[in-house]
Design an enzyme around this catalytic site. Structure first.
Site, mmCIF file in Angstrom:
data_model
loop_
_atom_site.group_PDB
_atom_site.id
_atom_site.type_symbol
_atom_site.label_atom_id
_atom_site.label_comp_id
_atom_site.label_asym_id
_atom_site.label_seq_id
_atom_site.Cartn_x
_atom_site.Cartn_y
_atom_site.Cartn_z
ATOM 1 N N PRO A 2 -35.334 -55.953 -63.536
ATOM 2 C CA PRO A 2 -35.609 -56.175 -62.665
ATOM 3 C C PRO A 2 -35.227 -58.025 -62.051
ATOM 4 O O PRO A 2 -35.897 -58.421 -62.788
ATOM 5 C CB PRO A 2 -37.335 -56.095 -63.234
ATOM 6 C CG PRO A 2 -37.311 -55.339 -64.113
ATOM 7 C CD PRO A 2 -35.681 -55.189 -64.564
ATOM 8 N N GLU A 3 -36.158 -58.091 -60.610
ATOM 9 C CA GLU A 3 -36.156 -59.404 -59.936
ATOM 10 C C GLU A 3 -36.796 -59.630 -58.803
ATOM 11 O O GLU A 3 -38.079 -59.564 -59.758
ATOM 12 C CB GLU A 3 -34.815 -59.592 -59.113
ATOM 13 C CG GLU A 3 -33.475 -58.177 -59.408
ATOM 14 C CD GLU A 3 -32.479 -58.627 -58.706
ATOM 15 O OE1 GLU A 3 -32.307 -59.094 -57.352
ATOM 16 O OE2 GLU A 3 -31.139 -57.936 -58.961
ATOM 17 N N LYS A 51 -39.037 -63.976 -63.750
ATOM 18 C CA LYS A 51 -38.358 -63.017 -64.012
ATOM 19 C C LYS A 51 -40.067 -62.900 -65.341
ATOM 20 O O LYS A 51 -39.480 -61.830 -65.863
ATOM 21 C CB LYS A 51 -37.363 -62.540 -64.412
ATOM 22 C CG LYS A 51 -36.406 -62.524 -63.322
ATOM 23 C CD LYS A 51 -34.818 -61.747 -64.003
ATOM 24 C CE LYS A 51 -33.635 -62.258 -63.559
ATOM 25 N NZ LYS A 51 -32.215 -61.283 -63.510
ATOM 26 N N ARG A 251 -22.350 -59.282 -64.875
ATOM 27 C CA ARG A 251 -22.811 -58.091 -64.273
ATOM 28 C C ARG A 251 -21.911 -58.233 -63.448
ATOM 29 O O ARG A 251 -20.881 -58.391 -62.477
ATOM 30 C CB ARG A 251 -24.146 -59.125 -63.639
ATOM 31 C CG ARG A 251 -25.057 -59.621 -64.701
ATOM 32 C CD ARG A 251 -25.534 -58.512 -65.487
ATOM 33 N NE ARG A 251 -26.676 -58.006 -65.451
ATOM 34 C CZ ARG A 251 -28.022 -57.951 -64.691
ATOM 35 N NH1 ARG A 251 -28.106 -59.207 -65.078
ATOM 36 N NH2 ARG A 251 -28.612 -57.216 -63.927
#
Ligand SMILES: [Zn+2]
Length: 262
Positions: A2-3, A51, A251
């Site tokens: 989640p960002e 975050k 990533r």
């Protein structure tokens, strides 16, 4: 993962659900806090920082949570759903008589004095979803361009530069500026880095503040992220994906090989 936009939405949901009454249940399924009972405390609201989530209480304490890869907070209007508390993935339960907030698969749980929150988030760059985020962007940009040997893609994900960007908003920001994710940060001007961080901040805030539709986050159309092999909306070239950062922290980075050449 989640960002920042997702975390801002979560903070608003928790704030609204816990606003009106003291907690009737407050349990943390976390080794250090197994015996801690938060019942009776009143929430003063939840804020996000990048975050991270900070839920503040009227006894001067703060519950800090982080979703890491798979965590989520669910808010349900159903005191009758107590059986869900037994889900082994539940790490936290905050309930009033009307609403129950359950934190699933949380990656971090801490309870600190509110005045000591900086101990948890002080290492982070500016929160890109703050109301005054754009005031702090130039300083973060000046840090970003010093992060050699990082690539631009990896530096945008570095929460100590600026807090809130994940792989989605890294890819979408670089696509909009036609910048290759593997460009060295030392090759960017501070003005270019400022423009990138400003775009990331605006995209995340727009996403957080508008309803989603298919193919969008909030009202923001997703051009590159998760679209490997599908045509670039600008030039038609198939979107490609590679890895940024150093394993095991690398990533995925989605990009258009034609619009964002190396
Ligand atoms: Zn393209």
């Amino acid at each position: 993962m989640p960002e920042g936009d997702v975390l801002l939405r979560a903070a608003r949901r928790l704030t609204a659900a816990l606003a009106d009454e003291p907690l009737v249940r407050g349990e943390l399924r976390w080794p250090a806090y197994g015996g801690l009972d938060l019942a009776g405390l009143r929430s003063l609201g939840t804020v996000s920082y990048g975050k991270h989530l900070l839920t503040r209480f009227d006894d001067g304490s703060t519950l800090h949570t982080h979703l890491r890869m798979d965590g989520t907070w669910r808010v349900e209007h159903a005191p009758g759903l107590r059986s869900r508390d037994r889900d082994p993935n539940v790490r936290a339960v905050l309930a009033t008589t009307r609403w129950t907030c359950r934190g699933y698969l949380l990656g971090m749980v801490d309870v600190v004095r509110t005045r000591d929150e900086r101990d948890l988030i002080g290492h982070l760059g500016p929160h890109l979803l703050a109301d005054d985020a754009e005031e702090h962007v130039p300083a973060a940009a000046a840090v970003l361009v010093t992060r050699a040997p990082a690539t631009v893609g990896a530096a945008l994900l570095d929460q100590t530069v600026a807090a809130g960007i994940g792989t989605i908003w890294m890819a979408e920001t670089l696509f909009r500026h036609r910048i290759n994710p593997w460009r060295p940060v030392t090759d960017l001007t501070v003005d270019e880095a400022t423009a990138l961080l400003t775009t990331a901040s605006r995209l995340m805030l727009t996403s957080a503040n508008s309803p989603a539709a298919p193919g969008t986050r909030g009202s923001v159309p997703i051009a590159a992220h998760g679209r490997e092999g599908r045509p670039c909306p600008r030039c038609g070239t198939p979107i490609a994906v590679g890895r940024v950062g150093t394993p095991p922290q690398d990533r995925p980075a989605f990009y258009c090989p034609a619009c964002q050449p190396r």
